[in-house]
Scaffold this active site. Structure first.
Site, PDB file in Angstrom:
ATOM      1  N   SER A  29      87.543  20.176  65.298  1.00 60.75           N
ATOM      2  CA  SER A  29      86.759  19.256  64.662  1.00 60.75           C
ATOM      3  C   SER A  29      85.688  19.073  65.602  1.00 60.75           C
ATOM      4  O   SER A  29      84.765  18.141  65.097  1.00 60.75           O
ATOM      5  CB  SER A  29      87.593  17.990  64.815  1.00 60.75           C
ATOM      6  OG  SER A  29      88.535  17.691  63.964  1.00 60.75           O
ATOM      7  N   LYS A  72      82.441  18.636  63.465  1.00 62.00           N
ATOM      8  CA  LYS A  72      81.807  17.672  62.662  1.00 62.00           C
ATOM      9  C   LYS A  72      80.578  16.901  63.465  1.00 62.00           C
ATOM     10  O   LYS A  72      79.943  16.338  62.893  1.00 62.00           O
ATOM     11  CB  LYS A  72      83.105  16.278  62.871  1.00 62.00           C
ATOM     12  CG  LYS A  72      84.369  16.625  61.920  1.00 62.00           C
ATOM     13  CD  LYS A  72      85.253  15.685  61.946  1.00 62.00           C
ATOM     14  CE  LYS A  72      86.351  16.122  61.005  1.00 62.00           C
ATOM     15  NZ  LYS A  72      87.465  16.894  61.707  1.00 62.00           N
ATOM     16  N   SER A  92      87.896  11.437  63.859  1.00 60.09           N
ATOM     17  CA  SER A  92      87.930  12.845  63.535  1.00 60.09           C
ATOM     18  C   SER A  92      88.593  12.642  62.125  1.00 60.09           C
ATOM     19  O   SER A  92      89.380  13.607  61.620  1.00 60.09           O
ATOM     20  CB  SER A  92      88.684  13.647  64.469  1.00 60.09           C
ATOM     21  OG  SER A  92      88.199  15.049  64.300  1.00 60.09           O
TER      22      SER A  92
END
Length: 457
Positions: free
Chosen positions: A131, A134, A188
């Site tokens: 993640s 992101k 997340s």
């Protein structure tokens, strides 16, 4: 019997020799490090500082709200046909000796102001980043300047069919683009991140294309993106590349604010959900961290990952940790890096001293109150930045032309009383400002920048 008696002493001596060799190897590496005393002191201090490694208490749940546990959106399981351990550990990178005895297989500690690399471990190894992807997703959405109040709808296309990770955003849920950005950064949220990519100008394919183009623009030569969430293990990068990404993302006030919100209450489709930041260092104000921007990440193939832009002893630092063994060890790894910097610069840990002086009762409530005040201050800072940008972009009023005599007098006054010198803004593609030749920090900075410099034509 005689043969057994003769063989046993030799076996004992062999085992003793192997044990001695195994213990001497890390000792030899330890003393080769030029900062061995600093490293040992940092390890001792970080081990003693248990406040940040312990799980901080969760904030109280507002009436009528449903609390989403931290890290719920980071999938715990590998794919049905995928590997059962991280790529880095399969290669044995976690066994690489380092002076801080980090659990992480790859790490980088960078002085963001000078560009000096303070500590590195397998920092050029290309690994899955989960993640941490992101950060690039949200940065591109903000750069596209799409309306923050536009309502997005979660669809079945946003559901994770690869790892079947959990999400409270059911298909049909509506939320603003601003809310989706907030949830993607602080907790997340995979469906929120996927919806952001799906609603990017040109769609998901254009988003992935833009992510890879931006990586090249930033000098991230070893980085590849295939989706906006990080669920695929083909989203890969190195600690050095990610330091460049963190440096660029930290220039955005909204990313700083959203990623460091300790908790956030969202009203979604008739439900009130309290999301918790996936980074316990943000949630635990007793730990003494001053964090500007952060992002956690985890899939089995990537291990537990963490990026931070933080201030330590008056220095702006960037920390990257890839493939720590657990959520707890990625926190303790970060703590060791922070104490390494404190010991290196001879700075006291004032937060640890204040913690020891505080009574045990009431610390949790005090921590949550302090976190709320810090978050409100960051929001005020973001609003001021937005208002200042609006004022600068507004058309300037027409100024009446002065007489030549007045202009000459004004110019003479300006020469006599010069204003503040213009400050050159550093390019976010570089590791930091250049230093005078010959200095240690300058040499390290130049090597960090040279590793990502574009080839000359």
């Amino acid at each position: 019997m005689a043969a057994n008696k003769n063989r046993n002493p030799r076996l004992v001596l062999l085992v003793a020799a192997l044990v001695a060799a195994g213990s001497l190897l890390p000792m030899a590496y330890w003393h080769r490090d030029e900062d061995s005393a600093t490293s040992q002191a940092a390890v001792a201090a970080a081990t003693a500082a248990s406040a940040s490694t312990a799980e901080p208490p969760l904030p109280p749940v507002p009436p009528g709200a449903e609390q989403v546990p931290p890290e719920e959106n980071e999938p715990e399981h590998a794919t049905a046909t995928g590997p059962t351990e991280s790529f880095a550990r399969a290669q044995g990178l976690n066994r690489t000796p380092d002076p801080l005895r980090l659990s992480a297989s790859a790490a980088l500690l960078l002085d963001a102001d000078s560009g000096e690399v303070l500590l590195h471990k397998n920092d050029q190894a290309v690994l899955p980043i989960a993640s941490l992807t992101k950060l690039m997703t949200t940065m591109l959405v903000l750069e596209a300047k799409q309306p923050m109040d536009e309502v997005l709808t979660i669809t079945s296309d946003d559901v994770d069919t690869l790892r079947h990770s959990r999400s409270r955003l059911r298909p049909g849920t509506t939320l603003t683009r601003e809310e989706a950005l907030h949830l993607a950064l602080m907790s997340s949220e995979n469906r929120a991140a996927h919806a952001l990519g799906r609603n990017y100008p040109g769609g998901l394919a254009k988003m992935v294309e833009a992510m890879n183009a931006k990586a090249k623009q930033l000098g991230m030569k070893d980085t590849t993106y295939v989706d906006p969430t990080g669920l695929s293990n083909r989203n890969q990068s190195s600690a050095r590349d990610l330091a460049l990404l963190v440096r660029a993302a930290n220039q955005n006030p909204l990313m700083r604010t959203f990623s460091t919100t300790p908790s956030h209450v969202a009203s979604l489709g008739g439900r009130t959900l309290q999301y918790i930041n996936s980074d316990r260092l943000v949630r635990n104000t007793r730990a003494g961290w001053d964090i500007d921007l952060q992002k956690t990440g985890y899939i089995v193939e990537a291990g537990h990952c963490l990026t931070l832009a933080t201030r330590v002893a008056g220095h702006n630092l960037i920390m990257v940790l890839l493939d720590s063994g657990s959520n707890g060890t990625r926190v303790s790894d970060a703590e060791r890096l922070r104490h390494f910097a404190l010991v290196r610069w001879g700075a006291p840990d004032v937060y640890a001293q204040s913690r020891s002086a505080q009574p045990a009762h009431g610390l949790a409530a005090m921590g949550h109150a302090m976190a709320a005040r810090m978050h409100k201050a960051k929001l005020r800072e973001h609003r001021k930045d937005t208002e200042r940008d609006s004022e600068e972009s507004a058309p300037k009023p027409t100024v009446a032309k002065k007489e030549p005599g007045h202009a000459a007098a004004a110019a003479k006054k300006e020469r006599a009383e010069p204003g503040e010198p213009h400050t050159k803004v550093a390019d976010t593609n570089e590791a930091g400002p250049k230093h005078k030749e010959g200095g240690k920090a300058g040499r390290v900075h130049q090597s960090f920048a040279a590793a990502h410099a574009e080839p000359k034509s």
